[in-house]
Design an enzyme around this catalytic site. Structure first.
Site, PDB file in Angstrom:
ATOM      1  NE  ARG A   1      -4.110   1.562   1.752  1.00  0.00           N
ATOM      2  CZ  ARG A   1      -5.277   0.997   1.940  1.00  0.00           C
ATOM      3  NH1 ARG A   1      -5.379  -0.062   2.651  1.00  0.00           N
ATOM      4  NH2 ARG A   1      -6.360   1.514   1.399  1.00  0.00           N
TER       5      ARG A   1
ATOM      6  NE  ARG B   1     -10.609  -2.286   1.749  1.00  0.00           N
ATOM      7  CZ  ARG B   1     -10.098  -2.321   2.967  1.00  0.00           C
ATOM      8  NH1 ARG B   1      -9.576  -1.250   3.508  1.00  0.00           N
ATOM      9  NH2 ARG B   1     -10.121  -3.443   3.664  1.00  0.00           N
TER      10      ARG B   1
ATOM     11  CD  GLN C   1       3.513 -14.377  -8.206  1.00  0.00           C
ATOM     12  OE1 GLN C   1       3.264 -14.936  -7.153  1.00  0.00           O
ATOM     13  NE2 GLN C   1       4.457 -13.452  -8.311  1.00  0.00           N
TER      14      GLN C   1
ATOM     15  CB  VAL D   1       3.295 -14.875   2.634  1.00  0.00           C
ATOM     16  CG1 VAL D   1       3.696 -13.999   3.813  1.00  0.00           C
ATOM     17  CG2 VAL D   1       3.620 -16.336   2.924  1.00  0.00           C
ATOM     18  N   GLY D   2       1.731 -12.822   0.774  1.00  0.00           N
ATOM     19  CA  GLY D   2       1.554 -11.413   0.394  1.00  0.00           C
ATOM     20  C   GLY D   2       0.121 -10.958   0.615  1.00  0.00           C
ATOM     21  CG  ASN D   3      -1.166  -9.142   4.026  1.00  0.00           C
ATOM     22  OD1 ASN D   3      -1.832 -10.147   4.191  1.00  0.00           O
ATOM     23  ND2 ASN D   3      -0.310  -8.681   4.925  1.00  0.00           N
TER      24      ASN D   3
ATOM     25  CG  ASP E   1      -2.588 -13.656  12.251  1.00  0.00           C
ATOM     26  OD1 ASP E   1      -2.235 -12.493  12.483  1.00  0.00           O
ATOM     27  OD2 ASP E   1      -2.740 -14.096  11.094  1.00  0.00           O
TER      28      ASP E   1
ATOM     29  CG  HIS F   1      -3.043 -12.000   7.897  1.00  0.00           C
ATOM     30  ND1 HIS F   1      -2.458 -12.257   9.110  1.00  0.00           N
ATOM     31  CD2 HIS F   1      -2.262 -11.094   7.292  1.00  0.00           C
ATOM     32  CE1 HIS F   1      -1.362 -11.526   9.216  1.00  0.00           C
ATOM     33  NE2 HIS F   1      -1.219 -10.806   8.137  1.00  0.00           N
TER      34      HIS F   1
HETATM   35  N1  LIG Z   1       0.015 -13.358   6.100  1.00  0.00           N
HETATM   36  C1  LIG Z   1       0.891 -12.936   7.000  1.00  0.00           C
HETATM   37  O1  LIG Z   1       0.869 -13.351   8.152  1.00  0.00           O
HETATM   38  C2  LIG Z   1       1.978 -11.966   6.632  1.00  0.00           C
HETATM   39  C3  LIG Z   1       3.025 -11.734   7.527  1.00  0.00           C
HETATM   40  C4  LIG Z   1       4.032 -10.846   7.173  1.00  0.00           C
HETATM   41  C5  LIG Z   1       3.971 -10.200   5.949  1.00  0.00           C
HETATM   42  N2  LIG Z   1       2.927 -10.420   5.117  1.00  0.00           N
HETATM   43  C6  LIG Z   1       2.868  -9.802   3.794  1.00  0.00           C
HETATM   44  O2  LIG Z   1       3.892 -10.383   3.016  1.00  0.00           O
HETATM   45  C7  LIG Z   1       4.290  -9.465   2.002  1.00  0.00           C
HETATM   46  C8  LIG Z   1       5.794  -9.329   1.990  1.00  0.00           C
HETATM   47  O3  LIG Z   1       6.256  -8.711   3.171  1.00  0.00           O
HETATM   48  P1  LIG Z   1       7.691  -8.078   3.233  1.00  0.00           P
HETATM   49  O4  LIG Z   1       7.806  -7.384   4.535  1.00  0.00           O
HETATM   50  O5  LIG Z   1       8.701  -9.108   2.876  1.00  0.00           O
HETATM   51  O6  LIG Z   1       7.514  -7.023   2.058  1.00  0.00           O
HETATM   52  P2  LIG Z   1       8.580  -6.352   1.098  1.00  0.00           P
HETATM   53  O7  LIG Z   1       7.817  -5.352   0.322  1.00  0.00           O
HETATM   54  O8  LIG Z   1       9.766  -5.947   1.880  1.00  0.00           O
HETATM   55  O9  LIG Z   1       9.059  -7.545   0.135  1.00  0.00           O
HETATM   56  C9  LIG Z   1       8.266  -8.005  -0.890  1.00  0.00           C
HETATM   57  C10 LIG Z   1       9.148  -8.535  -2.003  1.00  0.00           C
HETATM   58  O10 LIG Z   1       8.302  -9.015  -3.057  1.00  0.00           O
HETATM   59  C11 LIG Z   1       8.774  -8.541  -4.288  1.00  0.00           C
HETATM   60  N3  LIG Z   1       7.701  -8.486  -5.278  1.00  0.00           N
HETATM   61  C12 LIG Z   1       6.791  -7.514  -5.457  1.00  0.00           C
HETATM   62  N4  LIG Z   1       5.976  -7.817  -6.479  1.00  0.00           N
HETATM   63  C13 LIG Z   1       6.381  -9.007  -6.956  1.00  0.00           C
HETATM   64  C14 LIG Z   1       5.957  -9.824  -8.020  1.00  0.00           C
HETATM   65  N5  LIG Z   1       4.934  -9.486  -8.786  1.00  0.00           N
HETATM   66  N6  LIG Z   1       6.610 -10.981  -8.231  1.00  0.00           N
HETATM   67  C15 LIG Z   1       7.648 -11.332  -7.467  1.00  0.00           C
HETATM   68  N7  LIG Z   1       8.113 -10.601  -6.447  1.00  0.00           N
HETATM   69  C16 LIG Z   1       7.483  -9.445  -6.198  1.00  0.00           C
HETATM   70  C17 LIG Z   1       9.339  -7.167  -3.950  1.00  0.00           C
HETATM   71  O11 LIG Z   1      10.218  -6.711  -4.946  1.00  0.00           O
HETATM   72  C18 LIG Z   1      10.029  -7.449  -2.625  1.00  0.00           C
HETATM   73  O12 LIG Z   1      11.328  -7.959  -2.820  1.00  0.00           O
HETATM   74  C19 LIG Z   1       3.528  -8.174   2.314  1.00  0.00           C
HETATM   75  O13 LIG Z   1       2.360  -8.166   1.504  1.00  0.00           O
HETATM   76  C20 LIG Z   1       3.141  -8.331   3.749  1.00  0.00           C
HETATM   77  O14 LIG Z   1       2.003  -7.566   4.065  1.00  0.00           O
HETATM   78  C21 LIG Z   1       1.938 -11.298   5.434  1.00  0.00           C
HETATM   79  C1  LIG Z   2      -8.171  -8.812   4.941  1.00  0.00           C
HETATM   80  O1  LIG Z   2      -6.874  -8.849   5.488  1.00  0.00           O
HETATM   81  C2  LIG Z   2      -5.856  -8.291   4.679  1.00  0.00           C
HETATM   82  C3  LIG Z   2      -4.528  -8.510   5.352  1.00  0.00           C
HETATM   83  O2  LIG Z   2      -4.401  -7.779   6.539  1.00  0.00           O
HETATM   84  C4  LIG Z   2      -6.138  -6.832   4.429  1.00  0.00           C
HETATM   85  O3  LIG Z   2      -5.155  -6.290   3.556  1.00  0.00           O
HETATM   86  C5  LIG Z   2      -7.515  -6.709   3.800  1.00  0.00           C
HETATM   87  O4  LIG Z   2      -7.817  -5.348   3.617  1.00  0.00           O
HETATM   88  C6  LIG Z   2      -8.563  -7.381   4.670  1.00  0.00           C
HETATM   89  N1  LIG Z   2      -9.829  -7.339   3.976  1.00  0.00           N
HETATM   90  C7  LIG Z   2     -10.754  -6.416   4.182  1.00  0.00           C
HETATM   91  C8  LIG Z   2     -11.944  -6.465   3.271  1.00  0.00           C
HETATM   92  O5  LIG Z   2     -10.664  -5.575   5.069  1.00  0.00           O
END
Ligand SMILES: NC(=O)c1ccc[n+]([C@@H]2O[C@H](COP(=O)([O-])OP(=O)(O)OC[C@H]3O[C@@H](n4cnc5c(N)ncnc54)[C@H](O)[C@@H]3O)[C@@H](O)[C@H]2O)c1
Ligand SMILES: *[C@@H]1O[C@H](CO)[C@@H](O)[C@H](O)[C@H]1NC(C)=O
Ligand SMILES: *[C@@H]1O[C@H](CO)[C@@H](O)[C@H](O)[C@H]1NC(C)=O
Ligand SMILES: CC(=O)N[C@H]1CO[C@H](CO)[C@@H](O)[C@@H]1O
Length: 321
Positions: A80, A86, A100, A117-119, A147, A175
Site C-alpha cells: 500500500r 483500496r 502467478q 503470504v503477500g497481503n 497470528d 488475516h
Molecule cells: N500473512 C501474514 O501473516 C503476513 C506476515 C508478514 C507479511 N505479510 C505480507 O507479506 C508481504 C511481503 O512482506 P515483506 O515485509 O517481505 O515485504 P517487502 O515489500 O519488503 O518484500 C516483498 C518482495 O516481493 C517482491 N515483489 C513484489 N511484487 C512481486 C511480483 N509481482 N513478483 C515477485 N516478487 C514481487 C518485492 O520486490 C520485494 O522484494 C507483504 O504483503 C506483507 O504484508 C503477510
Molecule cells: C483482509 O486482510 C488483509 C490482510 O491484513 C487486508 O489487507 C484486507 O484489507 C482485509 N480485507 C478487508 C476487506 O478488510
C-alpha cells in the site's frame, strides 16, 4: 527485498521445513529491478555453506521460477502506498496473483503446495487458486500461522509456561484486525496437568478483551516499534506452516491456516479462503469439525467472513477484466 525474503530461504535451506535429510533446490523470484539485490541474497546463501542446499536459481521470469515446483511460497505483493485507493491496490494484487496462479497451472507439479503470504493474503490466495484450474484448490493455503503463534504465545506468557504447553488456539477468518483469535478450545499444560485455557488464565475479561485486540493489532504494534514490519516471526510462521503441511500436525493438536471453504464447515460461506482450525495428515489438511461455537464466537466469525466476501466480490470482478 523484505527480510522475509532472506530469512525464509535460509530456514528452508537449513532443513527446518522439509527435514534434515531432504536436499533443496531454492528458486527465488523477484521483479526485474530487484535482480541486483537478489544476487546479494544468493551470495549470502552460498556463503552459509549449507549441507542441504544443492542449487539456487534466481530469476524474474515466472516460467523459470514455477517450473516443476513442489512447494511455492508467494510472498511478493503490491504494498500500500500513500494515497492509494483500496480498490486500486486490490486490482494490482489481483493482476499479480492471477499471473502467478496461471504460471503455477502451466509449469508447476500438479501436487504443488502453494502458500500465499503477500497481503491481502486470503483474497490473493483465492485468486491464485482460481487462476490455476488444473491444481486442486486444497493445495492452496494462506498464512495465518503468525497470528496463531502470536495467540499461543500471549496465553503462554500470561500463564508463565513455554509456548509448547499451549495447544489448540484458533484463528478464524481474514488475516487482518477482524480475525478472531479463539481460545475456547485451547488447553494449557500448567502445574503438571492440562486444563482449559479459561481455567488456566483465570481472567475471562482479559481473554475476551485485551488478548483478542493484542493479537489482532500485533502487526501494527511491531511496525510502530520497529519501524519495519514483522520479519523474523513471519519467516518462522511460514516455515511452521509449510513444515506442518509436509509432515503433519502432532496427534491431538490442530493449527490454523487460511484454506478453501466449501461451505460445509461452521456456516462459513463457500468460495472464500478463510482461516480454520485444521489437522494435517499425509500432506492433506482437514478442517477440525464439530467444535462448539457460542454466540460470542459466532458474531466474530461472521464479521470476518463478511469482510472477506466483499473483498472477494470486488477481486473477482477484476479477475474478469
Ligand atoms: N500473512 C501474514 O501473516 C503476513 C506476515 C508478514 C507479511 N505479510 C505480507 O507479506 C508481504 C511481503 O512482506 P515483506 O515485509 O517481505 O515485504 P517487502 O515489500 O519488503 O518484500 C516483498 C518482495 O516481493 C517482491 N515483489 C513484489 N511484487 C512481486 C511480483 N509481482 N513478483 C515477485 N516478487 C514481487 C518485492 O520486490 C520485494 O522484494 C507483504 O504483503 C506483507 O504484508 C503477510
Ligand atoms: C483482509 O486482510 C488483509 C490482510 O491484513 C487486508 O489487507 C484486507 O484489507 C482485509 N480485507 C478487508 C476487506 O478488510
Ligand atoms: C505437562 O507438562 C509436564 C511437565 O511440566 C509433563 O510431564 C506432562 O507430560 C505434560 N502433559 C501433557 C499432557 O503434555
Ligand atoms: C496439501 C494438499 O491438499 N495437497 C494435495 C494436492 O493435490 C494432490 C493431487 O494432485 C493431493 O494428492 C494432495 O494431497
Amino acid at each position: 527485498m523484505g527480510s522475509i525474503f532472506n530469512l525464509s530461504p535460509f530456514y528452508i535451506a537449513k532443513g527446518d521445513v522439509f527435514g534434515k535429510e531432504q536436499p533443496i533446490i531454492l528458486v527465488l523470484l523477484d521483479i526485474t529491478p530487484m535482480m541486483p539485490v537478489l544476487e546479494g541474497v544468493v551470495m549470502e546463501l552460498q556463503d552459509c555453506a549449507l549441507p542441504l542446499l544443492r542449487e539456487i536459481i534466481a530469476t524474474d521470469k515466472e516460467e523459470v521460477a514455477f517450473m516443476d515446483l513442489d512447494a511455492a511460497i508467494l510472498v511478493g505483493s503490491m504494498p500500500r502506498r500513500e494515497g492509494m485507493e483500496r480498490k486500486d491496490l486490490l486490482k494490482a494484487n489481483v493482476a499479480i496473483f492471477k499471473s502467478q496462479g496461471a504460471a503455477l497451472d502451466k509449469y508447476a507439479k500438479k501436487t504443488v503446495k502453494v502458500l500465499v503470504v503477500g497481503n491481502p493474503a486470503n483474497t490473493n490466495c483465492l485468486i491464485a487458486a482460481k487462476s490455476a484450474p488444473s491444481i486442486p484448490k486444497q493445495n492452496f493455503s494462506c498464512l495465518t500461522r503468525l497470528d496463531h503463534n502470536r495467540a499461543r504465545s500471549q496465553v503462554a506468557i500470561r500463564c508463565g509456561v513455554p509456548a509448547t504447553q499451549v495447544k489448540n488456539v484458533i484463528i478464524w477468518g481474514n488475516h487482518s484486525s477482524t480475525q478472531y483469535p479463539d481460545v475456547h478450545h485451547c488447553v494449557v499444560n500448567m502445574s503438571g496437568c492440562e486444563q482449559p485455557c479459561f481455567d488456566a488464565v483465570k481472567d475471562d475479561a482479559w481473554l475476551k478483551g485485551d488478548f483478542i485486540s493484542t493479537v489482532q493489532q500485533r502487526g501494527a504494534a511491531v511496525i510502530k516499534a520497529r519501524k519495519l514490519s514483522s520479519a523474523m516471526s513471519a519467516a518462522k510462521a511460514i516455515c511452521d506452516h509449510m513444515r506442518d503441511l509436509w509432515s503433519g500436525t502432532p496427534q491431538g493438536e490442530f493449527t490454523s491456516m487460511g484454506v478453501y471453504s466449501s461451505g460445509n464447515s461452521y456456516g462459513v460461506l463457500e468460495d472464500l479462503i478463510y482461516s480454520f482450525p485444521v489437522q494435517i495428515k499425509d500432506k492433506t489438511w482437514t478442517i477440525v469439525d464439530g467444535l462448539a461455537i457460542n454466540d460470542f464466537s459466532r458474531a466474530k466469525m461472521d464479521a470476518t467472513a463478511q469482510e472477506l466476501k466483499e473483498e472477494r466480490d470486488t477481486a473477482v470482478e477484476f479477475l474478469g477484466v
